[in-house]
Design a protein around this motif. Structure first.
Motif, PDB file in Angstrom:
ATOM      1  N   TYR A   3       1.301 -15.719  -0.147  1.00 39.26           N
ATOM      2  CA  TYR A   3       0.245 -16.152   0.768  1.00 39.26           C
ATOM      3  C   TYR A   3       0.156 -15.283   2.018  1.00 39.26           C
ATOM      4  O   TYR A   3      -0.650 -15.569   2.907  1.00 39.26           O
ATOM      5  CB  TYR A   3       0.486 -17.602   1.184  1.00 39.26           C
ATOM      6  N   HIS A   4       0.973 -14.234   2.105  1.00 35.78           N
ATOM      7  CA  HIS A   4       1.004 -13.391   3.300  1.00 35.78           C
ATOM      8  C   HIS A   4       1.092 -11.936   2.873  1.00 35.78           C
ATOM      9  O   HIS A   4       1.971 -11.570   2.082  1.00 35.78           O
ATOM     10  CB  HIS A   4       2.210 -13.750   4.172  1.00 35.78           C
ATOM     11  N   LYS A   5       0.199 -11.088   3.411  1.00 29.47           N
ATOM     12  CA  LYS A   5       0.217  -9.688   3.024  1.00 29.47           C
ATOM     13  C   LYS A   5      -0.319  -8.807   4.153  1.00 29.47           C
ATOM     14  O   LYS A   5      -0.793  -9.302   5.178  1.00 29.47           O
ATOM     15  CB  LYS A   5      -0.580  -9.476   1.735  1.00 29.47           C
ATOM     16  N   SER A   6      -0.196  -7.490   3.948  1.00 26.83           N
ATOM     17  CA  SER A   6      -0.641  -6.529   4.954  1.00 26.83           C
ATOM     18  C   SER A   6      -1.469  -5.432   4.295  1.00 26.83           C
ATOM     19  O   SER A   6      -1.351  -5.169   3.093  1.00 26.83           O
ATOM     20  CB  SER A   6       0.561  -5.900   5.680  1.00 26.83           C
ATOM     21  N   LEU A   7      -2.275  -4.780   5.119  1.00 26.50           N
ATOM     22  CA  LEU A   7      -3.006  -3.578   4.715  1.00 26.50           C
ATOM     23  C   LEU A   7      -3.063  -2.680   5.950  1.00 26.50           C
ATOM     24  O   LEU A   7      -4.085  -2.549   6.618  1.00 26.50           O
ATOM     25  CB  LEU A   7      -4.402  -3.926   4.201  1.00 26.50           C
ATOM     26  N   ALA A   8      -1.905  -2.097   6.253  1.00 22.50           N
ATOM     27  CA  ALA A   8      -1.712  -1.402   7.530  1.00 22.50           C
ATOM     28  C   ALA A   8      -2.080   0.073   7.435  1.00 22.50           C
ATOM     29  O   ALA A   8      -1.256   0.975   7.612  1.00 22.50           O
ATOM     30  CB  ALA A   8      -0.270  -1.565   7.993  1.00 22.50           C
ATOM     31  N   ILE A   9      -3.356   0.333   7.117  1.00 22.24           N
ATOM     32  CA  ILE A   9      -3.882   1.694   7.087  1.00 22.24           C
ATOM     33  C   ILE A   9      -5.300   1.677   7.649  1.00 22.24           C
ATOM     34  O   ILE A   9      -5.893   0.606   7.855  1.00 22.24           O
ATOM     35  CB  ILE A   9      -3.900   2.280   5.665  1.00 22.24           C
TER      36      ILE A   9
END
Length: 247
Positions: A3-9
């Motif tokens: 339920y938790h994610k990143s897209l750090a770009i």
């Protein structure tokens, strides 16, 4: 579950990674932490339009939902879908049968390790892909009150590999992270239901993942969590005896 994610770009980096155009200038990148329960829009690539990164809302609303109140209720239960049952569950069956498959780009995702009454957050990434793809399904729901067409998606999960089974020790599930080869198959090939289930059952190898514990800022009620600091390593003495949690 996941339920938790990143897209750090950045948006240009994302477009270059997938050879696709971001269809909206409103994509709020980078994303260091997003919770599914905020139902965020996410850049998604569908099998039907592989040249576009479309902003699609997390939390699948199937076409048969009858009202906005029903839609708001069901999406809390469709952030994730167990890959083993997508051809059986009414919420996902039509999307699966119609091949409404999608890629969910991530730079990492978050899970919690449980030790008694305490929970320790971890950040997990692919060790050999700066941006990895998680398998998903998408659907469209026409709001009967406004006529507006809402596009939504769900993130697929499978049995955890040894690393995620150690970290996510209460559920022992993990997102269906795709290898580059599986990514191309999921997005472009005509697959039977048997092919789909076989591909999704093949968990991403633990040896190709990296994990580290992070601070509990991710669940802070006072400090923002969508910041680079949320992903930084943090040590806990209680976890030192368990090297299997780290890769």
């Amino acid at each position: 579950m996941c339920y938790h994610k990143s897209l750090a770009i950045s948006a240009p980096e994302l477009e270059e990674r997938y050879g696709a155009t971001l269809a909206s200038s409103s994509a709020n990148l980078p994303i260091y932490h997003a919770s599914g329960y905020q139902f965020p829009d996410w850049p998604i690539i569908t099998r039907q339009e592989p040249g576009k990164l479309q902003l699609i809302q997390w939390g699948l609303v199937p076409r048969w939902v009858k009202s906005p109140s029903d839609a708001a209720e069901i999406r809390t239960r469709t952030l994730n879908a167990r890959s083993e049952t997508i051809y059986e569950k009414p919420s996902y069956r039509t999307a699966a049968q119609k091949g409404q498959r999608c890629l969910i780009p991530v730079t990492g995702f978050y899970e919690w390790h449980t030790m008694g009454s305490r929970k320790f957050p971890f950040y997990i990434t692919s060790a050999d892909q700066p941006v990895a793809s998680i398998a998903g399904l998408w659907d469209e729901w026409p709001d009967p009150e406004t006529g507006e067409l809402h596009t939504t998606y769900t993130l697929l999960t499978t049995d955890a590999n040894p690393l995620l089974a150690a970290i996510h020790n209460t559920k022992k599930r993990m997102p269906c992270v795709l290898t580059p080869e599986a990514e191309q198959t999921w997005l472009h090939e005509d697959l039977s239901s048997r092919d789909v289930l076989a591909l999704l059952a093949d968990a991403y190898p633990a040896s190709r993942m990296h994990s580290h514990s992070i601070s509990k800022r991710i669940t802070s009620r006072t400090d923002p969590s969508d910041v680079p600091e949320v992903m930084k390593p943090a040590s806990y003495p209680e976890l030192a005896p368990y090297p299997e949690l780290f890769s």
